[in-house]
Design a protein around this motif. Structure first.
Motif, PDB file in Angstrom:
ATOM      1  N   ALA A  82       0.829  -1.207   0.000  1.00  0.00           N
ATOM      2  CA  ALA A  82       0.000   0.000   0.000  1.00  0.00           C
ATOM      3  C   ALA A  82       0.864   1.259   0.000  1.00  0.00           C
ATOM      4  O   ALA A  82       0.573   2.229  -0.706  1.00  0.00           O
ATOM      5  CB  ALA A  82      -0.930  -0.004   1.211  1.00  0.00           C
ATOM      6  N   ALA A  83       1.945   1.235   0.774  1.00  0.00           N
ATOM      7  CA  ALA A  83       2.848   2.389   0.805  1.00  0.00           C
ATOM      8  C   ALA A  83       3.538   2.581  -0.544  1.00  0.00           C
ATOM      9  O   ALA A  83       3.677   3.707  -1.029  1.00  0.00           O
ATOM     10  CB  ALA A  83       3.889   2.206   1.907  1.00  0.00           C
ATOM     11  N   PHE A  84       3.947   1.500  -1.173  1.00  0.00           N
ATOM     12  CA  PHE A  84       4.574   1.595  -2.492  1.00  0.00           C
ATOM     13  C   PHE A  84       3.588   2.122  -3.528  1.00  0.00           C
ATOM     14  O   PHE A  84       3.924   2.967  -4.349  1.00  0.00           O
ATOM     15  CB  PHE A  84       5.114   0.232  -2.933  1.00  0.00           C
ATOM     16  CG  PHE A  84       5.721   0.281  -4.304  1.00  0.00           C
ATOM     17  CD1 PHE A  84       6.957   0.877  -4.493  1.00  0.00           C
ATOM     18  CD2 PHE A  84       5.053  -0.246  -5.396  1.00  0.00           C
ATOM     19  CE1 PHE A  84       7.512   0.939  -5.754  1.00  0.00           C
ATOM     20  CE2 PHE A  84       5.598  -0.184  -6.658  1.00  0.00           C
ATOM     21  CZ  PHE A  84       6.839   0.405  -6.842  1.00  0.00           C
ATOM     22  N   ARG A  85       2.363   1.641  -3.482  1.00  0.00           N
ATOM     23  CA  ARG A  85       1.355   2.096  -4.426  1.00  0.00           C
ATOM     24  C   ARG A  85       1.058   3.585  -4.242  1.00  0.00           C
ATOM     25  O   ARG A  85       0.896   4.333  -5.191  1.00  0.00           O
ATOM     26  CB  ARG A  85       0.070   1.287  -4.255  1.00  0.00           C
ATOM     27  CG  ARG A  85      -0.945   1.521  -5.353  1.00  0.00           C
ATOM     28  CD  ARG A  85      -2.267   1.955  -4.713  1.00  0.00           C
ATOM     29  NE  ARG A  85      -3.208   2.395  -5.705  1.00  0.00           N
ATOM     30  CZ  ARG A  85      -3.362   3.667  -6.064  1.00  0.00           C
ATOM     31  NH1 ARG A  85      -2.623   4.584  -5.537  1.00  0.00           N
ATOM     32  NH2 ARG A  85      -4.241   4.013  -6.966  1.00  0.00           N
ATOM     33  N   LYS A  86       1.020   4.018  -2.994  1.00  0.00           N
ATOM     34  CA  LYS A  86       0.766   5.428  -2.703  1.00  0.00           C
ATOM     35  C   LYS A  86       1.905   6.302  -3.219  1.00  0.00           C
ATOM     36  O   LYS A  86       1.686   7.396  -3.718  1.00  0.00           O
ATOM     37  CB  LYS A  86       0.595   5.611  -1.191  1.00  0.00           C
ATOM     38  CG  LYS A  86       0.117   6.964  -0.784  1.00  0.00           C
ATOM     39  CD  LYS A  86      -0.130   6.999   0.722  1.00  0.00           C
ATOM     40  CE  LYS A  86      -0.706   8.319   1.148  1.00  0.00           C
ATOM     41  NZ  LYS A  86      -0.956   8.374   2.580  1.00  0.00           N
TER      42      LYS A  86
ATOM     43  N   ALA B  60       2.099   5.511  -7.595  1.00  0.00           N
ATOM     44  CA  ALA B  60       0.945   5.854  -8.426  1.00  0.00           C
ATOM     45  C   ALA B  60       0.079   6.870  -7.702  1.00  0.00           C
ATOM     46  O   ALA B  60      -1.017   6.569  -7.238  1.00  0.00           O
ATOM     47  CB  ALA B  60       0.154   4.592  -8.753  1.00  0.00           C
ATOM     48  N   ARG B  61       0.589   8.089  -7.614  1.00  0.00           N
ATOM     49  CA  ARG B  61      -0.177   9.135  -6.950  1.00  0.00           C
ATOM     50  C   ARG B  61      -1.403   9.480  -7.778  1.00  0.00           C
ATOM     51  O   ARG B  61      -1.370   9.477  -8.996  1.00  0.00           O
ATOM     52  CB  ARG B  61       0.680  10.370  -6.752  1.00  0.00           C
ATOM     53  CG  ARG B  61       1.811  10.124  -5.796  1.00  0.00           C
ATOM     54  CD  ARG B  61       2.545  11.395  -5.491  1.00  0.00           C
ATOM     55  NE  ARG B  61       3.586  11.126  -4.522  1.00  0.00           N
ATOM     56  CZ  ARG B  61       4.771  11.678  -4.541  1.00  0.00           C
ATOM     57  NH1 ARG B  61       5.069  12.557  -5.469  1.00  0.00           N
ATOM     58  NH2 ARG B  61       5.662  11.368  -3.633  1.00  0.00           N
ATOM     59  N   ARG B  62      -2.464   9.797  -7.099  1.00  0.00           N
ATOM     60  CA  ARG B  62      -3.701  10.157  -7.787  1.00  0.00           C
ATOM     61  C   ARG B  62      -3.670  11.642  -8.139  1.00  0.00           C
ATOM     62  O   ARG B  62      -3.151  12.455  -7.391  1.00  0.00           O
ATOM     63  CB  ARG B  62      -4.910   9.866  -6.904  1.00  0.00           C
ATOM     64  CG  ARG B  62      -5.067   8.395  -6.634  1.00  0.00           C
ATOM     65  CD  ARG B  62      -6.363   8.127  -5.904  1.00  0.00           C
ATOM     66  NE  ARG B  62      -6.437   6.744  -5.536  1.00  0.00           N
ATOM     67  CZ  ARG B  62      -7.145   5.846  -6.199  1.00  0.00           C
ATOM     68  NH1 ARG B  62      -7.817   6.195  -7.242  1.00  0.00           N
ATOM     69  NH2 ARG B  62      -7.167   4.597  -5.801  1.00  0.00           N
ATOM     70  N   TYR B  63      -4.244  11.962  -9.284  1.00  0.00           N
ATOM     71  CA  TYR B  63      -4.336  13.351  -9.710  1.00  0.00           C
ATOM     72  C   TYR B  63      -5.461  14.034  -8.949  1.00  0.00           C
ATOM     73  O   TYR B  63      -6.585  13.560  -8.923  1.00  0.00           O
ATOM     74  CB  TYR B  63      -4.612  13.408 -11.216  1.00  0.00           C
ATOM     75  CG  TYR B  63      -4.822  14.809 -11.712  1.00  0.00           C
ATOM     76  CD1 TYR B  63      -3.802  15.748 -11.668  1.00  0.00           C
ATOM     77  CD2 TYR B  63      -6.051  15.200 -12.213  1.00  0.00           C
ATOM     78  CE1 TYR B  63      -3.997  17.032 -12.114  1.00  0.00           C
ATOM     79  CE2 TYR B  63      -6.256  16.490 -12.663  1.00  0.00           C
ATOM     80  CZ  TYR B  63      -5.231  17.399 -12.619  1.00  0.00           C
ATOM     81  OH  TYR B  63      -5.425  18.668 -13.056  1.00  0.00           O
TER      82      TYR B  63
END
Length: 53
Positions: free
Chosen positions: A12-16, A19-22
């Motif tokens: 979850a930390a890697f994904r955050k 792949a940051r959300r716009y």
């Protein structure tokens, strides 16, 4: 299932991070910016000499 918790948190930390959300509200400009003010100048600068005759 306790042994999966650290891996889940890591994923979850890697994904955050990766792949940051716009979030458009962070980039939304409210009103005209300083470049518009520079282009427009002051009202005194925009008047022509014919207006004073």
């Amino acid at each position: 299932m306790k042994f999966l918790a650290p891996f889940t948190k890591l994923a979850a930390a890697f994904r955050k991070f990766a792949a940051r959300r716009y979030r458009p509200e962070l980039y939304y400009m409210r009103g005209p910016g300083p470049a518009t003010a520079r282009r427009a100048g002051t009202p005194q600068q925009n008047r022509s000499i014919d207006h004073y005759a």
